[in-house]
Motif scaffolding. Structure first.
Motif, PDB file in Angstrom:
ATOM      1  N   SER A 153      -3.400  13.880  -0.757  1.00 18.10           N
ATOM      2  CA  SER A 153      -3.973  12.642  -0.128  1.00 18.10           C
ATOM      3  C   SER A 153      -5.528  12.483  -0.352  1.00 18.10           C
ATOM      4  CB  SER A 153      -3.694  12.952   1.332  1.00 18.10           C
ATOM      5  OG  SER A 153      -2.372  13.222   1.709  1.00 18.10           O
ATOM      6  N   LEU A 190      -2.046  -5.395  -6.302  1.00 20.20           N
ATOM      7  CA  LEU A 190      -2.627  -4.786  -5.165  1.00 20.20           C
ATOM      8  C   LEU A 190      -4.452  -4.250  -5.652  1.00 20.20           C
ATOM      9  CD1 LEU A 190      -2.755  -3.592  -2.518  1.00 20.20           C
ATOM     10  CD2 LEU A 190      -1.952  -1.356  -3.512  1.00 20.20           C
ATOM     11  N   THR A 240       0.489   6.661  -6.463  1.00 21.95           N
ATOM     12  CA  THR A 240      -0.795   7.594  -6.834  1.00 21.95           C
ATOM     13  C   THR A 240      -0.640   8.729  -6.361  1.00 21.95           C
ATOM     14  OG1 THR A 240      -1.820   5.363  -6.302  1.00 21.95           O
ATOM     15  CG2 THR A 240      -3.338   7.528  -6.275  1.00 21.95           C
ATOM     16  N   TRP A 241       0.289   9.220  -5.404  1.00 25.46           N
ATOM     17  CA  TRP A 241       0.315  10.611  -4.833  1.00 25.46           C
ATOM     18  C   TRP A 241       1.246  11.323  -6.064  1.00 25.46           C
ATOM     19  CZ3 TRP A 241       0.130  13.423  -0.213  1.00 25.46           C
ATOM     20  CH2 TRP A 241       0.745  14.385  -0.209  1.00 25.46           C
ATOM     21  N   ALA A 258      -1.460   3.126   3.923  1.00 26.40           N
ATOM     22  CA  ALA A 258      -0.730   3.952   2.937  1.00 26.40           C
ATOM     23  C   ALA A 258      -0.644   5.481   3.582  1.00 26.40           C
ATOM     24  CB  ALA A 258      -1.912   4.213   1.812  1.00 26.40           C
ATOM     25  N   MET A 266      -7.279  -5.441  -4.107  1.00 22.63           N
ATOM     26  CA  MET A 266      -8.269  -4.456  -3.276  1.00 22.63           C
ATOM     27  C   MET A 266      -9.706  -4.589  -3.507  1.00 22.63           C
ATOM     28  SD  MET A 266      -6.817  -2.043  -0.974  1.00 22.63           S
ATOM     29  CE  MET A 266      -7.077  -0.377  -1.340  1.00 22.63           C
ATOM     30  N   ARG A 316     -10.523   7.415 -11.433  1.00 27.34           N
ATOM     31  CA  ARG A 316      -9.941   9.014 -11.491  1.00 27.34           C
ATOM     32  C   ARG A 316     -10.863   9.879 -11.725  1.00 27.34           C
ATOM     33  NH1 ARG A 316      -4.075   8.319 -12.105  1.00 27.34           N
ATOM     34  NH2 ARG A 316      -3.810   6.020 -11.596  1.00 27.34           N
ATOM     35  N   LEU A 351      -7.986   0.155   5.334  1.00 24.90           N
ATOM     36  CA  LEU A 351      -6.497  -0.247   5.095  1.00 24.90           C
ATOM     37  C   LEU A 351      -5.401   1.006   4.595  1.00 24.90           C
ATOM     38  CD1 LEU A 351      -7.418  -3.851   3.652  1.00 24.90           C
ATOM     39  CD2 LEU A 351      -5.880  -3.241   5.842  1.00 24.90           C
ATOM     40  N   TRP A 352      -6.440   1.644   3.741  1.00 26.41           N
ATOM     41  CA  TRP A 352      -5.551   2.865   2.920  1.00 26.41           C
ATOM     42  C   TRP A 352      -5.271   3.805   4.144  1.00 26.41           C
ATOM     43  CZ3 TRP A 352      -3.572   3.383  -1.777  1.00 26.41           C
ATOM     44  CH2 TRP A 352      -3.128   4.600  -2.065  1.00 26.41           C
ATOM     45  N   TRP A 409      -7.257  13.290  -2.994  1.00 25.04           N
ATOM     46  CA  TRP A 409      -7.219  12.739  -4.151  1.00 25.04           C
ATOM     47  C   TRP A 409      -7.039  11.132  -4.309  1.00 25.04           C
ATOM     48  CZ3 TRP A 409      -5.139  10.241  -8.267  1.00 25.04           C
ATOM     49  CH2 TRP A 409      -5.721  10.173  -9.514  1.00 25.04           C
ATOM     50  N   SER A 410      -5.772  10.992  -3.810  1.00 26.69           N
ATOM     51  CA  SER A 410      -5.214   9.508  -3.867  1.00 26.69           C
ATOM     52  C   SER A 410      -6.105   8.399  -3.138  1.00 26.69           C
ATOM     53  CB  SER A 410      -3.951   9.457  -3.159  1.00 26.69           C
ATOM     54  OG  SER A 410      -3.236  10.209  -3.780  1.00 26.69           O
ATOM     55  N   ARG A 469       1.522  -3.183  -8.577  1.00 28.77           N
ATOM     56  CA  ARG A 469       0.210  -2.193  -8.363  1.00 28.77           C
ATOM     57  C   ARG A 469      -1.149  -2.820  -8.841  1.00 28.77           C
ATOM     58  NH1 ARG A 469       0.936   3.628 -10.073  1.00 28.77           N
ATOM     59  NH2 ARG A 469      -0.760   3.777  -8.637  1.00 28.77           N
ATOM     60  N   ALA A 473      -9.526   8.035  -5.247  1.00 30.55           N
ATOM     61  CA  ALA A 473      -9.114   7.431  -6.421  1.00 30.55           C
ATOM     62  C   ALA A 473      -9.019   5.753  -6.068  1.00 30.55           C
ATOM     63  CB  ALA A 473      -7.843   7.871  -7.039  1.00 30.55           C
ATOM     64  N   ARG A 474      -8.398   5.635  -5.021  1.00 30.38           N
ATOM     65  CA  ARG A 474      -8.190   4.305  -4.690  1.00 30.38           C
ATOM     66  C   ARG A 474      -9.567   3.464  -4.106  1.00 30.38           C
ATOM     67  NH1 ARG A 474      -6.096   1.065  -7.089  1.00 30.38           N
ATOM     68  NH2 ARG A 474      -4.073   1.694  -6.831  1.00 30.38           N
ATOM     69  N   ARG A 499     -11.317  -1.307   2.364  1.00 33.63           N
ATOM     70  CA  ARG A 499     -10.501  -0.626   1.351  1.00 33.63           C
ATOM     71  C   ARG A 499     -10.050   0.640   2.112  1.00 33.63           C
ATOM     72  NH1 ARG A 499     -13.129  -2.634  -3.177  1.00 33.63           N
ATOM     73  NH2 ARG A 499     -14.782  -0.875  -3.104  1.00 33.63           N
ATOM     74  N   MET A 544       0.895  -1.150   0.168  1.00 31.32           N
ATOM     75  CA  MET A 544       0.008  -0.065  -0.150  1.00 31.32           C
ATOM     76  C   MET A 544       0.888   1.068   0.025  1.00 31.32           C
ATOM     77  SD  MET A 544      -3.230  -0.984   2.135  1.00 31.32           S
ATOM     78  CE  MET A 544      -4.505  -0.109   0.880  1.00 31.32           C
TER      79      MET A 544
END
Lengths: 160, 203
Positions: free
Chosen positions: B42, B133, A57-58, B153, B137, B54, B148-149, B44-45, B130, B48-49, B145, A50
């Motif tokens: 942060s 993952l 992604t950042w 992350a 995910m 996106r 965990l993110w 946006w990421s 990726r 998106a995830r 999700r 992750m």
């Protein structure tokens, strides 16, 4: 006995990952522990995947500028405030029009016998007598009302 | 032609109302811009995830900050502000999912995404990891999700996760454990990838 859901070494594993010390610059003891601990193994697998994904992604994130976001928010707040402020006025117009329609209906219902008598008397009257000084203005006024009332109502309702 | 002309008084009144709307924002422009610059990537990421889309993340980003600005509440500190922002983003993503407009499908990262942090030689390996993952995910529940993110992350604490997701702090430990177990299993229990090699302890 319940299986454990956490391990006191989890934070060590996360620290090692965060400081990029894993796997080359950590104590063998921690590596040995991770190899024998299911919880820490899971933490390592999940957190490393992750973090890597997060970093990528950042970098990919293409966000609008702060000025742009502020400006859009400002515009939207203004529009919503104005719309909100105009709402009571619209409501008043709708209520006024409804009341006017109701009053007209009630007045028509109450006046119906008189109108009926008047229509009957007209039917039994000669055309030349209709042009008398009393009946002609009355008929003209009635006709004008029938034309003006719907137009006035339209003006009121189309004001917004 | 039937529209009533606005008088000068009307214009003044609406101007005043519009100006008052801006005054209700939780922070002024300078403070907002600084806060946005610290948090936008942060958020946006995260969007998106958890949504896997996106374009949707772009929409929800703007909406999240707007709702944040209109929030009628006071924040004790930066952490509260940030957690509240993530909570708004989470709820917006949930709303979209409930409305069925958006079916969550975690996308495969593009091979030639600009700005990737990797050197070209390892690009294929990173993309593959990726992709793994993303697929793993996609097998999780939305709440898993998100959790965990935030935890792994972004490195949020249990308290911060609880505040961001509107979950009781006491529940985080067990929920996180289960989600982590599922993701690790979905990833095949493979050894971590960021190590880029086998674990070799310092001797």
């Amino acid at each position: 006995m319940k299986a454990p859901i956490e391990c006191p070494r989890e934070s060590d594993v996360l620290d090692a990952l965060a400081s990029k010390r894993w796997p080359h610059r950590v104590d063998r003891e921690l590596v040995d522990h991770v190899a024998s601990c299911q919880i820490c193994t899971d933490v390592l697998v999940v957190a490393s995947a992750m973090r890597e994904d997060h970093d990528a992604t950042w970098q990919e994130a293409s966000v609008p500028s702060s000025g742009q976001v502020w400006w859009r928010a400002e515009m939207r707040a203004r529009q919503e405030a104005i719309r909100e402020a105009s709402r009571p006025l619209t409501f008043v117009y709708v209520v006024a029009a409804s009341v006017a329609l109701a009053v007209m209906a009630v007045a028509g219902w109450l006046a119906w016998p008189a109108v009926h008598d008047f229509a009957s008397s007209i039917a039994s009257t000669k055309v030349s007598e209709l042009a008398s000084p009393v009946t002609l203005p009355l008929l003209v006024a009635l006709g004008a009302l029938l034309v003006v009332a719907p137009v006035a109502l339209y003006f009121v309702l189309s004001d917004e | 032609m039937f529209t009533r002309d606005m008088t000068f008084t009307d214009v003044e009144r609406l101007d005043r109302i519009a100006a008052e709307a801006i005054e209700t924002f939780v922070m002024d422009e300078d403070a907002f811009r600084a806060f946005y610059d610290r948090t936008a990537r942060s958020v946006w990421s995260y969007l998106a995830r958890i949504t896997g889309d996106r374009a949707l993340a772009d929409d929800l980003l703007q909406e999240s900050y707007y709702r944040f600005l209109r929030a009628e509440r006071r924040f004790d500190n930066e952490s509260h502000r940030r957690n509240y922002l993530f909570r708004i983003a989470t709820n917006l993503a949930h709303d979209r999912r409930r409305r069925g407009r958006h079916a969550v499908s975690v996308p495969v990262p593009a091979e030639n995404e600009p700005g990737a942090l990797v050197d070209r030689s390892d690009l294929a390996g990173d993309t593959e990891r990726r992709t793994d993952l993303a697929r793993a995910m996609a097998t999780l529940k939305p709440r898993e999700r998100e959790m965990l993110w935030l935890a792994y992350a972004q490195g949020s604490s249990h308290e911060e996760i609880a505040e961001s997701l509107g979950v009781r702090k006491a529940s985080i430990k067990i929920l996180l454990f289960r989600a982590r177990r599922r993701l690790a299993a979905a990833l095949g229990g493979a050894r971590p990838t960021s190590a880029r090699g086998h674990a070799e302890p310092r001797t």
